[in-house]
Design a protein around this motif. Structure first.
Motif, mmCIF file in Angstrom:
data_model
loop_
_atom_site.group_PDB
_atom_site.id
_atom_site.type_symbol
_atom_site.label_atom_id
_atom_site.label_comp_id
_atom_site.label_asym_id
_atom_site.label_seq_id
_atom_site.Cartn_x
_atom_site.Cartn_y
_atom_site.Cartn_z
ATOM 1 N N LYS A 11 25.753 48.656 45.723
ATOM 2 C CA LYS A 11 24.573 47.883 45.321
ATOM 3 C C LYS A 11 23.256 48.645 45.463
ATOM 4 O O LYS A 11 22.267 48.291 44.808
ATOM 5 C CB LYS A 11 24.492 46.599 46.140
ATOM 6 N N THR A 12 23.193 49.649 46.319
ATOM 7 C CA THR A 12 21.933 50.334 46.576
ATOM 8 C C THR A 12 22.098 51.844 46.508
ATOM 9 O O THR A 12 23.211 52.375 46.631
ATOM 10 C CB THR A 12 21.352 49.962 47.955
ATOM 11 N N TYR A 13 20.976 52.521 46.331
ATOM 12 C CA TYR A 13 20.968 53.987 46.317
ATOM 13 C C TYR A 13 19.642 54.479 46.881
ATOM 14 O O TYR A 13 18.648 53.741 46.947
ATOM 15 C CB TYR A 13 21.186 54.525 44.898
ATOM 16 N N HIS A 14 19.631 55.741 47.283
ATOM 17 C CA HIS A 14 18.407 56.396 47.728
ATOM 18 C C HIS A 14 17.820 57.194 46.563
ATOM 19 O O HIS A 14 18.531 58.000 45.945
ATOM 20 C CB HIS A 14 18.689 57.346 48.893
ATOM 21 N N LEU A 15 16.547 56.966 46.292
ATOM 22 C CA LEU A 15 15.827 57.764 45.298
ATOM 23 C C LEU A 15 14.924 58.737 46.047
ATOM 24 O O LEU A 15 13.991 58.324 46.736
ATOM 25 C CB LEU A 15 14.986 56.861 44.392
ATOM 26 N N THR A 16 15.201 60.025 45.913
ATOM 27 C CA THR A 16 14.376 61.059 46.535
ATOM 28 C C THR A 16 13.506 61.700 45.457
ATOM 29 O O THR A 16 14.019 62.245 44.484
ATOM 30 C CB THR A 16 15.229 62.135 47.220
ATOM 31 N N THR A 17 12.208 61.605 45.642
ATOM 32 C CA THR A 17 11.248 62.165 44.689
ATOM 33 C C THR A 17 10.551 63.346 45.336
ATOM 34 O O THR A 17 9.951 63.215 46.403
ATOM 35 C CB THR A 17 10.196 61.116 44.281
ATOM 36 N N VAL A 47 29.520 55.847 44.053
ATOM 37 C CA VAL A 47 30.230 55.913 45.328
ATOM 38 C C VAL A 47 31.660 55.440 45.106
ATOM 39 O O VAL A 47 32.047 55.044 44.000
ATOM 40 C CB VAL A 47 29.525 55.041 46.395
ATOM 41 N N ASP A 48 32.474 55.472 46.160
ATOM 42 C CA ASP A 48 33.877 55.063 46.025
ATOM 43 C C ASP A 48 33.985 53.667 45.445
ATOM 44 O O ASP A 48 33.255 52.746 45.844
ATOM 45 C CB ASP A 48 34.564 55.118 47.393
ATOM 46 N N HIS A 49 34.888 53.522 44.483
ATOM 47 C CA HIS A 49 35.223 52.233 43.875
ATOM 48 C C HIS A 49 34.102 51.661 43.000
ATOM 49 O O HIS A 49 34.202 50.516 42.572
ATOM 50 C CB HIS A 49 35.596 51.185 44.940
ATOM 51 N N SER A 50 33.041 52.426 42.762
ATOM 52 C CA SER A 50 31.999 51.942 41.861
ATOM 53 C C SER A 50 32.228 52.547 40.477
ATOM 54 O O SER A 50 32.784 53.646 40.361
ATOM 55 C CB SER A 50 30.610 52.330 42.368
ATOM 56 N N PRO A 51 31.853 51.843 39.425
ATOM 57 C CA PRO A 51 32.055 52.383 38.086
ATOM 58 C C PRO A 51 31.183 53.608 37.838
ATOM 59 O O PRO A 51 30.110 53.763 38.443
ATOM 60 C CB PRO A 51 31.626 51.222 37.176
ATOM 61 N N GLY A 52 31.644 54.488 36.965
ATOM 62 C CA GLY A 52 30.829 55.646 36.595
ATOM 63 C C GLY A 52 29.651 55.216 35.740
ATOM 64 O O GLY A 52 29.607 54.104 35.213
#
Length: 377
Positions: free
Chosen positions: A141-147, A323-328
């Motif tokens: 559900k979440t991700y890190h955005l590094t700018t 991540v694991d088990h998430s769709p591409g």
């Protein structure tokens, strides 16, 4: 207006010449039998209106435009050099578009928010900027955005602090760049308000800064990337950082900090903390890297220029979003700039994303978005 003045001046010149001709005709045709003071005056005075009319007509017909052009050529650039850029631009815009506070949006776009302030002659202009966006999945559900963005400034920026604005309010997002009273800043937007506080904590823990700077003796120095714990600015001090808490910025009225305690944070970094015991007098170059928590199903990430910047390239790394088990996912780069060197927009796999070759000026409001969707078989 100028044409009417020109016409009136020619009419006056014609009237003077007519008066002189009439004066001369009377003097020649009227031959009094005895000495006449009036006749003597006509004989003596007719050359005066003739000369005045001739000189005025010659000036308006032959000399005026050349004189105005020459004076403008000689003194115009010199005068402009001593005016604030915002004053020059406002005058130009009012001549083209008419007067109105809406022209401030254009001034802010071209000069940056600092150009709107009374002492906005110290403008922040980056002549070489590179940007990198990295997406790393946390869970499904979440991700890190590094700018990571790097700027080299046209002139040294006389400041020793860097300010970070974080908000989940779209209205504040669209106003902060024009309202900011500090020359060096970054703005982060979290569309999902439920992640706002966690994302601010993420920014606070992850921010790294490196600078090229002038010390108190005017010597050029560099500071390696260092993690500076940003200090949160108290809400009762927000007016010192954003104009919109001091006065109205049409179409917005003056805002109250109390109404934005849940959707705005201001963080400040003391750049002298990474300057090896030197005092930072001015900044020549700046590289900032920060990480924020975002919602994966938003389907986009973006970067906008905080101040006028000539952007060389923008690069992307989304190989770790899944991540694991998430769709591409498949991705699409969507720049919103004057122009860019991107090919026709198409959906690509993460490992096919290349650099966006911009090679153009980007003003506040310009930027690039990275879109994604579930991969289609």
């Amino acid at each position: 207006m100028a044409a009417r003045k020109h016409g009136r001046a020619l009419a006056v010149a014609f009237a003077l010449l007519t008066l002189a001709a009439a004066d001369l005709a009377v003097a020649l045709l009227w031959q009094p039998t005895s000495r006449s003071l009036l006749h003597d005056l006509l004989v003596v005075l007719w050359p005066l209106p003739a000369l005045a009319g001739f000189l005025l007509g010659a000036y308006e017909l032959f000399l005026h435009q050349r004189l105005v052009h020459e004076i403008s050529r000689i003194s115009g650039p010199g005068i402009v050099e001593h005016l604030l850029p915002s004053d020059v631009l406002r005058t130009f815009l009012s001549k083209i578009y008419g007067t109105g506070q809406q022209n401030d949006d254009v001034v802010s776009g071209v000069l940056g928010g600092n150009g709107l302030h009374p002492k906005g002659d110290d403008l922040t202009i980056s002549t070489r900027t590179t940007v990198r966006l990295e997406l790393q999945g946390v869970d499904t559900k979440t991700y890190h955005l590094t700018t990571t963005q790097s700027h080299q400034f046209r002139h040294s920026v006389p400041v020793d602090r860097f300010v970070i604005f974080a908000t989940s309010n779209a209205t504040l997002r669209d106003t902060i760049s024009a309202a900011c009273r500090f020359p060096l800043f970054e703005l982060y937007f979290m569309p999902d308000a439920s992640l706002f506080l966690d994302s601010v904590d993420d920014i606070r823990r992850s921010t790294k800064i490196s600078i090229d700077y002038l010390d108190h003796d005017g010597r050029r120095r560099s500071a390696e990337p260092s993690q500076i714990p940003p200090i949160e600015v108290r809400f009762d001090q927000w007016a010192n950082y954003l104009t919109l808490f001091r006065e109205a910025m049409p179409p917005l009225p003056k805002l109250s900090p109390l109404n934005h305690m849940s959707d705005l944070r201001i963080l400040e970094c003391d750049l002298s903390g990474i300057a090896d015991d030197h005092v930072v007098r001015a900044v020549l170059g700046l590289t900032v890297s920060s990480r924020s928590l975002q919602r994966t199903n938003d389907g986009f990430a973006y970067w906008q220029s905080p101040y006028p910047s000539f952007v060389d390239k923008i690069s992307f790394d989304a190989t770790e979003l899944a991540v694991d088990h998430s769709p591409g996912h498949e991705f699409r780069i969507m720049p919103f700039t004057f122009r860019s060197g991107t090919e026709a927009a198409q959906w690509l796999c993460a490992d096919q994303l290349g650099d966006l070759d911009v090679q153009a000026w980007m003003l506040p409001g310009h930027g690039v978005a990275l879109l994604w969707r579930e991969q289609r078989r």
